[in-house]
Design a protein around this motif. Structure first.
Motif, PDB file in Angstrom:
ATOM      1  N   GLN A 164      27.466 -42.664  44.428  1.00  0.00           N
ATOM      2  CA  GLN A 164      28.188 -41.939  45.475  1.00  0.00           C
ATOM      3  C   GLN A 164      28.253 -42.678  46.810  1.00  0.00           C
ATOM      4  N   LYS A 165      27.532 -43.761  46.940  1.00  0.00           N
ATOM      5  CA  LYS A 165      27.467 -44.496  48.214  1.00  0.00           C
ATOM      6  C   LYS A 165      28.852 -44.901  48.702  1.00  0.00           C
ATOM      7  N   ASN A 166      29.665 -45.490  47.823  1.00  0.00           N
ATOM      8  CA  ASN A 166      31.003 -45.948  48.229  1.00  0.00           C
ATOM      9  C   ASN A 166      32.014 -44.808  48.331  1.00  0.00           C
ATOM     10  N   THR A 172      23.141 -41.358  46.514  1.00  0.00           N
ATOM     11  CA  THR A 172      22.851 -40.704  45.242  1.00  0.00           C
ATOM     12  C   THR A 172      23.828 -41.207  44.181  1.00  0.00           C
ATOM     13  N   ALA A 173      23.579 -40.753  42.960  1.00  0.00           N
ATOM     14  CA  ALA A 173      24.489 -41.056  41.862  1.00  0.00           C
ATOM     15  C   ALA A 173      24.700 -39.766  41.071  1.00  0.00           C
TER      16      ALA A 173
END
Length: 195
Positions: A164-166, A172-173
């Protein structure tokens, strides 16, 4: 000896796969579409709702009564399948534990000190541990009389780990997996349910 996963993604997939496997095993045996969160009807509810299945009244199984209770299941196995060599008795983890303890009490050298992984048998019929069964459940039948169907043609492609960073800036993922399955009974009159 276990080796470290190649990447954090492999580690996460392995952990999630273990959880999904345990949940699927439970749903396979005891899923109940009337229970919130259960997505399918399991084999045990199907058997309980089928008047043709041979029902054996169950009780709390202990090391002191496990032989007597398994004998009830054995005695209920129909003559049409008992000698075909394909009948198995599916048992819960707790029944397998009680069975091992009972064998050990009879023959300590043959039971409690056996360090190997050995199969459980009752009068020549293999007992298979079904982790999705609850404490006092057993099923005797030919294994190929129980059906598990799934569509795995594209499901592997539907397993994704999405960082989820980008996307949102969050460290998180997200994990996404989609698959479907269902279970069904074959010849009900050749299934013994202890519950």
């Amino acid at each position: 000896i276990e080796t470290a996963p190649k990447s954090i993604e492999d580690y996460i997939f392995n952990q999630i796969a273990a959880n999904v496997s345990a949940d699927t095993e439970f749903l396979l045996w005891n899923g109940d579409i009337g229970t919130p969160g259960d997505l399918c009807e399991g084999l045990i509810p199907l058997m309980q709702n089928d008047a043709a299945v041979l029902a054996v009244a169950g009780t709390t199984i202990t090391a002191s009564n496990v032989f007597a209770e398994i004998t009830k299941v054995y005695n209920a196995i129909p003559a049409t399948i008992i000698n075909k060599g394909k009948v198995v008795i599916f048992v819960s983890n707790s029944i397998a534990k009680c069975y091992r303890q009972a064998i050990s009490a009879i023959n300590p050298l043959g039971g409690s000190y056996n360090n190997g992984d050995y199969r459980l048998y009752y009068l020549g019929i293999e007992m298979l541990i079904a982790p999705g069964m609850t404490a006092n459940q057993m099923v005797a039948c030919e294994a190929d009389n129980l059906f598990f169907g799934t569509d795995l043609i594209s499901d592997y492609e539907d397993v994704m780990l999405i960082p989820q960073k980008n996307l949102s800036g969050a460290p998180t993922a997200r994990f996404v997996a989609e698959f479907k399955f269902g279970v069904q009974l074959g010849v009900s009159e050749e299934i013994v349910l202890y519950a």
